[in-house]
Design an enzyme around this catalytic site. Structure first.
Site, PDB file in Angstrom:
ATOM      1  N   HIS A  43       0.830  -1.088  -0.185  1.00  0.00           N
ATOM      2  CA  HIS A  43      -0.069   0.111   0.031  1.00  0.00           C
ATOM      3  C   HIS A  43       0.746   1.229  -0.203  1.00  0.00           C
ATOM      4  CE1 HIS A  43      -4.325  -1.552   1.062  1.00  0.00           C
ATOM      5  NE2 HIS A  43      -3.733  -2.471   0.387  1.00  0.00           N
ATOM      6  N   ASN A  71      -7.192   1.656   3.505  1.00  0.00           N
ATOM      7  CA  ASN A  71      -6.279   1.510   4.859  1.00  0.00           C
ATOM      8  C   ASN A  71      -7.389   1.760   6.064  1.00  0.00           C
ATOM      9  OD1 ASN A  71      -4.314   1.239   3.277  1.00  0.00           O
ATOM     10  ND2 ASN A  71      -3.846   3.323   3.189  1.00  0.00           N
ATOM     11  N   HIS A  96      -2.064 -13.204  -1.014  1.00  0.00           N
ATOM     12  CA  HIS A  96      -3.158 -13.445  -0.313  1.00  0.00           C
ATOM     13  C   HIS A  96      -3.329 -14.929   0.274  1.00  0.00           C
ATOM     14  CE1 HIS A  96      -5.967  -9.845  -1.526  1.00  0.00           C
ATOM     15  NE2 HIS A  96      -4.785  -9.531  -1.060  1.00  0.00           N
TER      16      HIS A  96
END
Length: 318
Positions: free
Chosen positions: A63, A91, A190
């Site tokens: 991010h 976020n 993930h």
């Protein structure tokens, strides 16, 4: 003669500028020789206290890099002059691990004050988190400097949301200098971590053609249909081995058990299907492609040379 000297001087300056703008794996070998073991032990300690922290730290680097480059901007708290990225939609109530980064920065500052950037600490921490959880290692390129500002608007527009289609994912990653294959490999992060009910509710209640029925049923048990009810309930992104970094994520996609809409888009009759199949059957290929893509992502628009600064405290500018 004078002209020749001027031209040579200009070329030398250009060369120095180019060199200073390059990241390198041994950037701190003289200025902070104990950097890597210092970070590694702090990461191991944090993950031993809470396994999920490994995924959280890896995500901070993602991010950070997706928003105006890998410059530590995600770590800045809001000020009177800018609204930071922590409260941006991707976020808010989701990005975590800031206290762990503070602890790592403090340990690094004790070892070598004012030398190592917060952006570089995020890059090292991401690699160490993957390794501690059983994933591949890679040599982290270093030499980034820290931004003096952050952008909530850029975070909202640059980080792909879990509602993304395949083409939107390809486009978001392309804006960060990453190919479609890089995107599929990096989505394999993930294999660890968890998602909030609010981010997969629409998938488990509204999608049917690419969602395994018993998987949907099990996820619905802890994620009610009504918005506002159980929004923050967590579920593992990888149902098979949620705290081990491996290639099970791709096997889940092939079995229509991707938790997020954006996950299952990688295996839904589109251009990414063949890569997902490759990674699902070849863990070594996934590991090497993931490591290479992480290095490439870390190269995204770093501040180097005299740009930016080396923050003393990752939460605020000097």
């Amino acid at each position: 003669m004078g002209c020749d000297i001027l031209v040579k001087s200009a070329l030398i300056m250009l060369f120095i500028g180019a060199v200073s703008a390059q990241l390198s794996t041994n950037f701190y070998s003289k200025s902070c020789p104990n950097l890597l073991p210092t970070v590694k032990s702090a990461v191991q300690s944090a993950i031993s206290k809470e396994t999920r922290m490994g995924a959280s730290l890896l995500r901070l680097h993602f991010h950070d890099c997706f928003v105006n480059g890998c410059d530590g901007s995600i770590l800045l708290d809001d000020t009177s002059s800018f609204t930071g990225e922590k409260r941006a939609a991707p976020n808010f109530r989701s990005a975590r691990g800031f206290e762990v980064v503070d602890n790592i920065k403090s340990a690094v500052e004790k070892a070598c004050p004012g030398v190592v950037s917060c952006a570089d600490i995020l890059a090292i921490t991401a690699r160490d988190s993957v390794v501690v959880l059983g994933g591949p290692s890679w040599n982290v390129k270093l030499g980034r400097r820290d931004s003096r500002t952050a952008s909530q608007a850029a975070a909202n527009s640059s980080i792909p949301p879990p509602t993304s289609s395949l083409s939107q994912l390809i486009s978001s990653f392309s804006a960060a200098g990453l190919s479609a294959k890089d995107m599929v490999a990096l989505s394999g992060s993930h294999t660890i971590g968890q998602a909030r009910c609010t981010n997969f509710r629409a998938r488990i209640y509204n999608e049917t053609n690419n969602l395994e029925a018993s998987f949907a049923t099990s996820r619905r048990r802890s994620c009610p249909r009504a918005t506002g009810s159980g929004d923050d309930t967590l579920a593992p992104l990888d149902i098979q081995s949620p705290t081990t970094f491996n290639n099970d994520y791709y096997k889940n996609l092939i079995n229509q058990k991707g938790l997020l809409h954006s996950d299952q888009q990688l295996f839904n009759g589109g251009s990414a299907d063949s890569t997902v199949r490759q990674y699902g059957s070849n863990p070594r290929l996934f590991s090497s492609d993931f490591a290479a893509a992480m290095i490439k992502m870390g190269d995204n628009k770093p501040l180097t040379g005299s740009s930016g600064e080396i923050r003393k405290n990752c939460r605020r500018t000097n």
